[in-house]
Design an enzyme around this catalytic site. Structure first.
Site, short mmCIF file in Angstrom:
data_model
loop_
_atom_site.label_atom_id
_atom_site.label_comp_id
_atom_site.label_asym_id
_atom_site.label_seq_id
_atom_site.Cartn_x
_atom_site.Cartn_y
_atom_site.Cartn_z
N ARG A 36 -12.65 -18.97 28.51
CA ARG A 36 -13.42 -18.21 27.51
C ARG A 36 -14.64 -18.98 27.05
NH1 ARG A 36 -8.97 -15.15 23.60
NH2 ARG A 36 -8.51 -13.51 25.11
N LYS A 196 6.88 -4.10 32.00
CA LYS A 196 7.44 -2.89 31.38
C LYS A 196 6.52 -1.68 31.47
CE LYS A 196 10.37 -5.03 27.93
NZ LYS A 196 10.45 -5.33 26.50
N GLY A 353 -4.30 -11.15 30.21
CA GLY A 353 -3.88 -12.56 30.15
C GLY A 353 -3.12 -13.02 31.39
N GLY A 376 -5.71 -7.85 25.31
CA GLY A 376 -5.58 -6.54 24.66
C GLY A 376 -6.83 -5.68 24.78
C1 3PG Z 1 -6.96 -12.41 22.03
O1 3PG Z 1 -6.75 -13.59 22.32
O2 3PG Z 1 -6.33 -11.47 22.54
C2 3PG Z 1 -8.08 -12.12 21.07
O3 3PG Z 1 -8.70 -13.29 20.68
C3 3PG Z 1 -7.59 -11.34 19.88
O4 3PG Z 1 -6.62 -12.07 19.19
P1 3PG Z 1 -5.51 -11.28 18.36
O5 3PG Z 1 -4.64 -10.60 19.38
O6 3PG Z 1 -4.80 -12.31 17.54
O7 3PG Z 1 -6.24 -10.27 17.51
MG MG Z 2 -4.05 -10.86 21.71
#
Ligand code: 3PG
Ligand code: MG
Length: 404
Positions: A36, A196, A353, A376
């Protein structure tokens, strides 16, 4: 869709609040994955070199109030090292401490403010907190797609208070995503893996309307196999979602889309590295077997699909890739996608991720068209959801568009 970007911004001599995502994995006080940070360095360098004062803002972790364990300080050390430039640090992101630190800056300087989540107003998208942040800058640049799904003050409310622009990483990400689903070269295939079905229902529902072929892998494929009446032994399987899986298969049929499911699998009696395993057809999974990866016939078929595909979107690994040899399916398909991409035959976009970690293990990240560092946010975008952090960056509509 157009977004204001750095080309539209006059940053010279200006205080630029640059939203980055320094929410990076740490281990023993050190940054464990710098992906990142590396994505943000072109934007930081460009603003500094154009004579802007770069004020980095970010959240880190999910602290409840001020918590020294969730300080951005150790992360800033890594950013400075990667950037090869000094970065000063302010122990608070608003108020006197921050204002003094900003006042001391010269053009080209870089400052990082402490974790925005130390203040309750951040996650509440509080306009008052956003106004405190806004006082520190003349312009706002957002280079943090990975947090664009959060309507938080440093992402959303702040962007409404100052002239707002997409940074280079954000710009690249939005362009890559548009290439994947908004105006893709067809045929389009999607690989959806992961454990899932329940966490990816919206994703499957949206993708099935956009893609020509939906390839389902990972633990979630087992629920689909069960939906076809196959026995999956001791494998991960969400029995309460079998009917949902049937509905998705039926929807694909009615829309004339192809769904690809495993035809063979690597099974073992336990989930552990180098556990004894064998390859079976999906019709022959034993009662004590656990499906841990796709088998060679499935790999071959998936690769043949990619060979006739022009655009690939990928979220989620095929097998239990964290243990060898159950990473083979993911690695071989990733390898094939990377080769097709390098040969100019495929646009390949991946994110999430686990997906990024798996593609890093496969060593293909550099050869993909684009690999998102977002978790996310990438998922929500693939689900067709509106991301608040992206919405606020949209250029004002042209008069013609505004009339519609
Ligand atoms: C992440 O790592 O997914 C983003 O930085 C957002 O973080 P969060 O899920 O804690 O809002
Ligand atoms: Mg997150």
């Amino acid at each position: 869709m157009r977004f204001r970007n750095l080309d539209d911004a006059d940053v010279k001599g200006k205080r630029v609040l640059l939203r980055v995502d320094l929410n990076v994995p740490m281990q023993d006080g050190k940054v464990a994955d710098v992906s990142r940070i590396e994505r943000n360095t072109p934007t930081i360098t460009e603003i500094a070199d154009r004579g802007g004062k770069v004020i980095l803002i970010s959240h880190y972790g999910r602290p409840k109030g001020r918590d020294p364990k969730e300080s951005l300080k150790p992360v800033v050390a890594a950013v400075a090292r990667i950037l090869g430039r000094p970065i000063s640090f302010a122990e608070d992101c608003v108020g006197e401490v921050a204002e003094k630190a900003v006042a001391a800056m010269n053009p080209g300087n870089i400052l990082c403010l402490e974790n925005t989540r130390f203040h309750k107003g951040e996650e509440k998208n509080d306009p008052e907190f956003a106004a405190q942040l806004a006082r520190l800058g003349d312009l706002y640049v957002d280079d943090a797609f990975s947090v664009a799904h959060r309507a938080h003050a440093s992402v959303e409310a702040l962007a409404r208070l100052l002239p707002a622009y997409a940074g280079r990483a954000m710009q690249e990400e939005l362009e890559a995503l548009a290439k994947a689903l908004h105006a893709p070269e067809r045929p389009v295939a999607a690989i959806v893996g992961g454990a899932k079905v329940s966490t990816k229902l919206d994703l499957l529902g949206n993708l099935i309307t956009h893609v020509d072929t939906l390839i389902i892998g990972g633990g979630m494929a087992n629920t689909f196999l069960a939906a076809q009446g196959k026995s999956v032994g001791k494998s991960l399987c969400e029995n309460d979602l079998v009917q949902t899986a049937r509905d998705i298969i039926a929807k694909a049929k009615s829309l004339n889309r192809e769904i690809v499911l495993p035809v063979d699998a690597v099974v073992a009696q336990k989930f552990a590295a180098h556990a004894a395993s064998r390859v079976v057809s999906v019709d022959e999974v034993g009662r004590s077997d656990m499906i841990l990866d796709i088998g060679p016939r499935t790999i071959e078929y998936v690769i043949s699909v990619l060979a006739r595909t022009k655009t690939l979107v990928w979220n989620g690994p095929f097998g239990a890739f964290e243990h060898q040899p159950f990473d083979i399916g993911t690695i071989e398909v990733a390898e094939a996608a990377a080769e097709l991409t390098a040969a100019g035959k495929l646009v390949s976009i991946a994110g999430g991720g686990d997906t990024m970690a798996a593609l890093n293990v496969a060593g293909v990240t550099d050869r993909f068209t684009y690999v998102s560092t977002a978790g996310g946010a990438f998922l929500e975008w693939l689900e067709g959801k509106t991301l608040p952090g992206v919405e606020v960056l949209k250029a004002s509509p042209t008069p013609a568009a505004a009339r519609r």
